[in-house]
Design a protein around this motif. Structure first.
Motif, PDB file in Angstrom:
ATOM      1  N   VAL A  26     160.767  -5.606  12.189  1.00 41.84           N
ATOM      2  CA  VAL A  26     159.783  -4.633  12.664  1.00 41.84           C
ATOM      3  C   VAL A  26     160.477  -3.534  13.454  1.00 41.84           C
ATOM      4  CG1 VAL A  26     157.769  -4.307  14.154  1.00 41.84           C
ATOM      5  CG2 VAL A  26     157.900  -6.305  12.657  1.00 41.84           C
ATOM      6  N   LEU A  27     161.454  -3.907  14.260  1.00 39.45           N
ATOM      7  CA  LEU A  27     162.185  -2.935  15.077  1.00 39.45           C
ATOM      8  C   LEU A  27     162.869  -1.888  14.191  1.00 39.45           C
ATOM      9  CD1 LEU A  27     164.382  -3.783  18.129  1.00 39.45           C
ATOM     10  CD2 LEU A  27     165.234  -2.214  16.400  1.00 39.45           C
ATOM     11  N   VAL A  28     163.551  -2.326  13.158  1.00 40.56           N
ATOM     12  CA  VAL A  28     164.258  -1.395  12.271  1.00 40.56           C
ATOM     13  C   VAL A  28     163.255  -0.498  11.541  1.00 40.56           C
ATOM     14  CG1 VAL A  28     165.708  -1.233  10.211  1.00 40.56           C
ATOM     15  CG2 VAL A  28     166.277  -2.868  12.009  1.00 40.56           C
ATOM     16  N   ALA A  29     162.152  -1.073  11.093  1.00 45.25           N
ATOM     17  CA  ALA A  29     161.124  -0.271  10.421  1.00 45.25           C
ATOM     18  C   ALA A  29     160.568   0.800  11.361  1.00 45.25           C
ATOM     19  CB  ALA A  29     159.998  -1.171   9.920  1.00 45.25           C
ATOM     20  N   CYS A  30     160.356   0.444  12.606  1.00 51.09           N
ATOM     21  CA  CYS A  30     159.840   1.407  13.577  1.00 51.09           C
ATOM     22  C   CYS A  30     160.857   2.501  13.881  1.00 51.09           C
ATOM     23  CB  CYS A  30     159.428   0.690  14.863  1.00 51.09           C
ATOM     24  SG  CYS A  30     157.905  -0.273  14.697  1.00 51.09           S
ATOM     25  N   LEU A  31     162.130   2.146  13.920  1.00 56.12           N
ATOM     26  CA  LEU A  31     163.178   3.158  14.079  1.00 56.12           C
ATOM     27  C   LEU A  31     163.114   4.174  12.944  1.00 56.12           C
ATOM     28  CD1 LEU A  31     166.381   1.215  15.235  1.00 56.12           C
ATOM     29  CD2 LEU A  31     165.258   3.101  16.435  1.00 56.12           C
ATOM     30  N   LEU A  32     162.898   3.683  11.755  1.00 54.01           N
ATOM     31  CA  LEU A  32     162.757   4.562  10.600  1.00 54.01           C
ATOM     32  C   LEU A  32     161.540   5.480  10.765  1.00 54.01           C
ATOM     33  CD1 LEU A  32     163.905   5.208   7.761  1.00 54.01           C
ATOM     34  CD2 LEU A  32     162.383   3.425   6.859  1.00 54.01           C
ATOM     35  N   GLY A  33     160.450   4.917  11.270  1.00 54.43           N
ATOM     36  CA  GLY A  33     159.234   5.691  11.471  1.00 54.43           C
ATOM     37  C   GLY A  33     159.387   6.813  12.472  1.00 54.43           C
ATOM     38  N   LEU A  34     160.274   6.651  13.452  1.00 51.55           N
ATOM     39  CA  LEU A  34     160.504   7.696  14.455  1.00 51.55           C
ATOM     40  C   LEU A  34     160.953   9.001  13.815  1.00 51.55           C
ATOM     41  CD1 LEU A  34     162.331   5.804  17.365  1.00 51.55           C
ATOM     42  CD2 LEU A  34     159.902   6.301  17.106  1.00 51.55           C
ATOM     43  N   PHE A  35     161.662   8.889  12.700  1.00 50.51           N
ATOM     44  CA  PHE A  35     162.155  10.079  12.008  1.00 50.51           C
ATOM     45  C   PHE A  35     161.199  10.527  10.893  1.00 50.51           C
ATOM     46  CE2 PHE A  35     165.805   7.839  13.734  1.00 50.51           C
ATOM     47  CZ  PHE A  35     166.462   8.859  14.418  1.00 50.51           C
ATOM     48  N   LEU A  36     160.601   9.561  10.210  1.00 49.25           N
ATOM     49  CA  LEU A  36     159.765   9.888   9.061  1.00 49.25           C
ATOM     50  C   LEU A  36     158.425  10.525   9.455  1.00 49.25           C
ATOM     51  CD1 LEU A  36     160.335   6.756   6.799  1.00 49.25           C
ATOM     52  CD2 LEU A  36     161.133   9.097   6.383  1.00 49.25           C
ATOM     53  N   ILE A  37     157.824  10.058  10.536  1.00 51.11           N
ATOM     54  CA  ILE A  37     156.510  10.579  10.922  1.00 51.11           C
ATOM     55  C   ILE A  37     156.561  12.074  11.227  1.00 51.11           C
ATOM     56  CG2 ILE A  37     154.757  10.488  12.747  1.00 51.11           C
ATOM     57  CD1 ILE A  37     155.046   7.432  12.683  1.00 51.11           C
ATOM     58  N   PRO A  38     157.494  12.558  12.060  1.00 47.83           N
ATOM     59  CA  PRO A  38     157.582  14.017  12.257  1.00 47.83           C
ATOM     60  C   PRO A  38     157.970  14.770  10.983  1.00 47.83           C
ATOM     61  CG  PRO A  38     158.753  12.842  13.992  1.00 47.83           C
ATOM     62  CD  PRO A  38     158.435  11.846  12.933  1.00 47.83           C
ATOM     63  N   PHE A  39     158.777  14.151  10.132  1.00 44.31           N
ATOM     64  CA  PHE A  39     159.164  14.785   8.869  1.00 44.31           C
ATOM     65  C   PHE A  39     157.930  15.090   8.020  1.00 44.31           C
ATOM     66  CE2 PHE A  39     160.100  14.071   4.324  1.00 44.31           C
ATOM     67  CZ  PHE A  39     160.921  15.161   4.082  1.00 44.31           C
ATOM     68  N   PHE A  40     157.071  14.094   7.878  1.00 45.54           N
ATOM     69  CA  PHE A  40     155.874  14.309   7.074  1.00 45.54           C
ATOM     70  C   PHE A  40     154.873  15.215   7.787  1.00 45.54           C
ATOM     71  CE2 PHE A  40     157.338  10.293   5.024  1.00 45.54           C
ATOM     72  CZ  PHE A  40     157.451  10.794   3.730  1.00 45.54           C
ATOM     73  N   GLY A  41     154.846  15.180   9.116  1.00 47.39           N
ATOM     74  CA  GLY A  41     154.004  16.112   9.858  1.00 47.39           C
ATOM     75  C   GLY A  41     154.421  17.544   9.603  1.00 47.39           C
ATOM     76  N   LYS A  42     155.735  17.784   9.561  1.00 45.44           N
ATOM     77  CA  LYS A  42     156.242  19.129   9.287  1.00 45.44           C
ATOM     78  C   LYS A  42     155.932  19.545   7.858  1.00 45.44           C
ATOM     79  CE  LYS A  42     160.235  21.951  10.432  1.00 45.44           C
ATOM     80  NZ  LYS A  42     161.584  21.940  11.072  1.00 45.44           N
ATOM     81  N   LEU A  43     156.051  18.622   6.916  1.00 44.61           N
ATOM     82  CA  LEU A  43     155.707  18.937   5.532  1.00 44.61           C
ATOM     83  C   LEU A  43     154.246  19.366   5.403  1.00 44.61           C
ATOM     84  CD1 LEU A  43     157.426  16.271   3.235  1.00 44.61           C
ATOM     85  CD2 LEU A  43     158.072  18.650   3.603  1.00 44.61           C
ATOM     86  N   SER A  44     153.382  18.759   6.227  1.00 44.35           N
ATOM     87  CA  SER A  44     151.954  19.090   6.142  1.00 44.35           C
ATOM     88  C   SER A  44     151.671  20.522   6.600  1.00 44.35           C
ATOM     89  CB  SER A  44     151.127  18.102   6.967  1.00 44.35           C
ATOM     90  OG  SER A  44     151.210  18.378   8.355  1.00 44.35           O
ATOM     91  N   ASP A  45     152.525  21.088   7.432  1.00 42.26           N
ATOM     92  CA  ASP A  45     152.366  22.494   7.810  1.00 42.26           C
ATOM     93  C   ASP A  45     152.667  23.415   6.629  1.00 42.26           C
ATOM     94  OD1 ASP A  45     151.583  22.332  10.539  1.00 42.26           O
ATOM     95  OD2 ASP A  45     153.642  21.887  11.133  1.00 42.26           O
ATOM     96  N   LYS A  46     153.516  22.967   5.749  1.00 43.45           N
ATOM     97  CA  LYS A  46     153.906  23.782   4.598  1.00 43.45           C
ATOM     98  C   LYS A  46     153.002  23.565   3.396  1.00 43.45           C
ATOM     99  CE  LYS A  46     157.931  24.928   1.737  1.00 43.45           C
ATOM    100  NZ  LYS A  46     159.386  24.661   1.489  1.00 43.45           N
TER     101      LYS A  46
END
Length: 450
Positions: A291-311
């Motif tokens: 779970v810890l490693v998955a959450c570490l991945l989410g720290l980067f992926l969530i803002p990435f997809f948030g930025k994509l949604s602006d475009k």
């Protein structure tokens, strides 16, 4: 429609400069991380120890279900908290409610760490635990919406998805911290000590994080959207009544559209952990690391997809995430069922990618559905409704399905069904990412597609 938009409740003011925007975002992320840390400490403890500490005289499956139902109680309280804090957030402002919610959550979490166990005070123990869990839920019901609005209402129009997604990082970050806390404890004490007193340490330690969050939030500014509403004397006397009269479709559909985020994330941090330890024989430490490693991945992926949604818009990104959650539900368990450690990490990593695409833009998407005078209430209630429909019942249902069928595919079908409901509801709502957030209609359901 044109005439309606011309009479909307607010006109745009200049947003904050970049340095102040970073300060606002940092305050929201830290505060939300603390709140989710407190909340998910309970989820981790429910999966690992609470059935033995507070329900020791029951069969293991029944004790785990009751433990998860106590976990679910907070989600009912979250909806009530969303109404309560939403009322005052729309009447008095975002900042004051954020301070109150964080103080309330901190006090409840500290108290959970001090509750005597069942062997000490008997049946009173689980009832006290339930009461404190409900207080936690009330606090989070007010926290999330206020934190989202602090960033989204301050953000430049072309970066609302990015800044809104930063608040969403609080979920995996808080979960990560909760799991790190339990990893440290489980690595430092015996299983007997963990059940006796070790599990209490992460709850008591949370008071330090709360103090940091309070300090930072004392130095943030009120949002321009609320300032405009206040200056124009446009505040709703009863925000909830106004919301249900003019925005009930957005509330209901928004809650259903967000349902799959809760069911999927709860699958990973609670149900999946319970399945991995109780059914497949993985150690608690290993599942915490997964779970810890998955959450570490989410720290980067969530803002990435948030930025994509602006475009590209909110809906295409969210829809892709929901579809991926449904498609991955069965492989998620197939990989865990191999008994291979690497396969478990892969299962969680893939599901985290899907979840992040869904979850990153969803906060801003919901905020853009409501007018300024009831945005705190609308955003909070819609999101907490999704938690009630998804996160709250997922752990208990998955334990029940597994006990009933003995097949992990039954859980996968449940996750896929939740995703299907969210997918349909999402496409009944409009994507307002190009609209000025202060010009969202206040009197009719202009944000619902027809």
């Amino acid at each position: 429609m044109t005439a309606q938009l011309a009479t909307d409740e607010a006109v745009p003011n200049a947003r904050l400069d970049q340095s102040k925007m970073r300060k606002i975002a940092t305050a929201s992320v830290i505060g939300t991380t603390v709140e989710w840390y407190d909340l998910f400490l309970f989820g981790t403890a429910s999966a690992l120890v609470f059935n033995q500490v507070f329900f020791p005289d029951l069969p293991p499956a029944v004790g785990t279900i009751l433990s998860f139902l106590t976990f679910a109680a907070a989600y009912v309280a979250r909806t009530v908290g969303a109404i309560l804090f939403g009322h005052f957030g729309d009447r008095l402002g975002r900042k004051s409610m954020l301070l109150v919610s964080l103080l309330t959550m901190g006090a409840a979490t500290l108290a959970i760490g001090l509750v005597p166990d069942y062997n000490t005070i008997g049946i009173a123990a689980p009832f006290i635990l339930l009461t404190l869990r409900i207080i936690q839920g009330l606090a989070l019901g007010g926290e999330w919406g206020g934190a989202v609005l602090m960033t989204v209402e301050h953000a430049p129009e072309n970066k609302r998805g990015w800044y809104g997604s930063l608040v969403q990082v609080g979920v995996p970050f808080g979960t990560l911290l909760a799991n790190v806390a339990f990893l440290i404890v489980t690595a430092s004490v015996s299983q007997e000590a963990l059940i006796s007193w070790g599990w209490r340490v992460p709850f008591i330690a949370s008071i330090l994080l709360v103090a940091v969050g309070i300090y930072i939030r004392l130095n943030i500014e009120e949002t321009p959207s609320f300032q405009q509403v206040r200056e124009q004397g446009a505040k709703a006397k009863l925000p909830f009544a106004y919301l249900m009269k003019h925005y009930w479709k957005q509330v209901v559909l928004g809650g259903i559209a967000t349902l799959s985020t809760g069911s999927t994330f709860t699958l990973m941090v609670a149900s999946g952990m319970n399945y991995g330890t109780s059914e497949k024989g993985f150690s608690a430490n290993l599942m915490l690391w997964v779970v810890l490693v998955a959450c570490l991945l989410g720290l980067f992926l969530i803002p990435f997809f948030g930025k994509l949604s602006d475009k590209y818009g909110r809906k295409p990104i969210i829809a892709a995430g929901i579809a991926a959650e449904a498609l991955l539900a069965f492989p998620f368990f197939w990989l865990i069922n191999t008994g291979n450690t690497g396969a478990v990490f892969l299962a969680y990593g893939l599901m985290m990618v899907a979840f992040s695409a869904n979850y990153g833009p969803i906060a801003t998407f919901l905020a853009e559905l409501f007018g300024s005078k009831v945005r705190y209430s609308g955003l909070s209630i819609a999101y907490m409704l999704s938690g009630l429909l998804g996160s709250a019942i997922t752990p208990a249902i998955t334990v029940w399905l597994l006990d009933l069928t003995g097949q992990s595919d039954s859980i996968a079908w449940y996750i896929a069904a939740a995703a299907a409901l969210s997918f349909v509801a999402l496409f009944l709502l409009s994507d307002n990412h190009k609209r000025d957030i202060d010009r969202v209609g206040a009197t009719t359901a202009i944000s619902v597609d027809h």
